[in-house]
Write a protein that holds these residues in place. Sequence first.
Motif, short mmCIF file in Angstrom:
data_model
loop_
_atom_site.label_atom_id
_atom_site.label_comp_id
_atom_site.label_asym_id
_atom_site.label_seq_id
_atom_site.Cartn_x
_atom_site.Cartn_y
_atom_site.Cartn_z
N ILE A 83 35.39 57.79 -59.39
CA ILE A 83 36.04 56.54 -58.67
C ILE A 83 37.70 56.33 -58.98
O ILE A 83 37.99 57.09 -60.24
CB ILE A 83 35.60 54.85 -59.77
CG1 ILE A 83 34.25 54.83 -59.56
CG2 ILE A 83 36.17 53.67 -59.51
CD1 ILE A 83 33.48 54.13 -61.04
N LYS A 84 37.64 56.53 -58.20
CA LYS A 84 39.68 56.56 -58.12
C LYS A 84 39.93 54.98 -57.25
O LYS A 84 39.72 55.22 -55.88
CB LYS A 84 40.10 57.65 -56.83
CG LYS A 84 39.82 58.26 -56.62
CD LYS A 84 40.29 59.22 -55.54
CE LYS A 84 40.03 59.61 -54.47
NZ LYS A 84 41.08 61.42 -53.77
N LYS A 85 41.50 54.96 -57.25
CA LYS A 85 41.71 53.76 -56.30
C LYS A 85 41.96 54.51 -54.85
O LYS A 85 42.16 55.35 -54.64
CB LYS A 85 43.10 53.88 -56.76
CG LYS A 85 43.69 52.83 -55.92
CD LYS A 85 45.19 51.87 -56.75
CE LYS A 85 45.43 50.52 -56.34
NZ LYS A 85 46.20 49.66 -56.89
N LYS A 86 41.61 53.51 -53.60
CA LYS A 86 42.26 53.91 -52.39
C LYS A 86 43.17 54.45 -52.33
O LYS A 86 44.06 53.91 -52.61
CB LYS A 86 41.36 53.17 -51.46
CG LYS A 86 40.10 53.03 -51.69
CD LYS A 86 39.26 51.85 -50.52
CE LYS A 86 38.28 51.89 -49.70
NZ LYS A 86 37.81 50.48 -49.33
N GLU A 87 43.03 55.44 -50.45
CA GLU A 87 44.65 55.91 -50.48
C GLU A 87 44.85 55.24 -49.50
O GLU A 87 44.81 56.27 -48.06
CB GLU A 87 44.69 57.58 -50.72
CG GLU A 87 44.87 57.74 -52.31
CD GLU A 87 45.02 59.55 -52.23
OE1 GLU A 87 45.46 59.97 -51.57
OE2 GLU A 87 43.90 60.41 -53.27
N ASN A 88 45.06 53.78 -49.02
CA ASN A 88 45.14 53.13 -47.69
C ASN A 88 46.50 51.38 -48.41
O ASN A 88 46.67 51.59 -49.58
CB ASN A 88 43.86 52.65 -47.40
CG ASN A 88 43.34 51.99 -47.60
OD1 ASN A 88 43.70 51.54 -49.25
ND2 ASN A 88 41.93 51.85 -48.17
N LYS A 89 46.14 51.01 -46.95
CA LYS A 89 47.16 50.11 -46.61
C LYS A 89 47.01 48.59 -46.92
O LYS A 89 46.77 48.29 -47.55
CB LYS A 89 47.83 49.99 -45.41
CG LYS A 89 48.64 51.54 -45.24
CD LYS A 89 49.02 50.99 -43.42
CE LYS A 89 49.20 52.56 -42.94
NZ LYS A 89 49.81 52.34 -41.77
N TYR A 90 45.40 48.91 -47.74
CA TYR A 90 44.79 48.05 -47.51
C TYR A 90 44.67 47.75 -48.75
O TYR A 90 44.57 48.32 -50.28
CB TYR A 90 43.32 47.69 -47.90
CG TYR A 90 42.68 46.79 -48.31
CD1 TYR A 90 42.84 45.80 -47.35
CD2 TYR A 90 41.52 46.63 -49.10
CE1 TYR A 90 41.08 44.25 -47.32
CE2 TYR A 90 41.23 46.01 -49.84
CZ TYR A 90 40.52 44.70 -49.09
OH TYR A 90 40.54 43.31 -49.43
#
Length: 96
Positions: A83-90
């Motif tokens: 589990i990791k933090k998403k790499e997007n603009k949201y």
Amino acid sequence: MNDKEVIVKNITEIMNVPSSLVSKVNIAAEIKKCILQNHLTVRELGEKIGLKHPQIVRVTNGENYNIDTLIKILDGLNLEIVIKKKENKYNPVGEE
């Protein structure tokens, strides 16, 4: 790249597809790949981990399944969830 070629990095950029569906499809594809790499059939994997064939098929088809089923399949294939933090603009609600 010519004028008619389009590169799509993420299907959610061009279609109204929930990212959770894309994730399920990616999970299903990885599990199918690992089953083949381990020279197993779905039935053989099921026997190895104590699940019935239809339970595994639901996961490999990206259908609804529970987390316990997913974890058993991953354990049987010597895989794990990261589990990791998403790499997007949201930005989730409450974060700025």
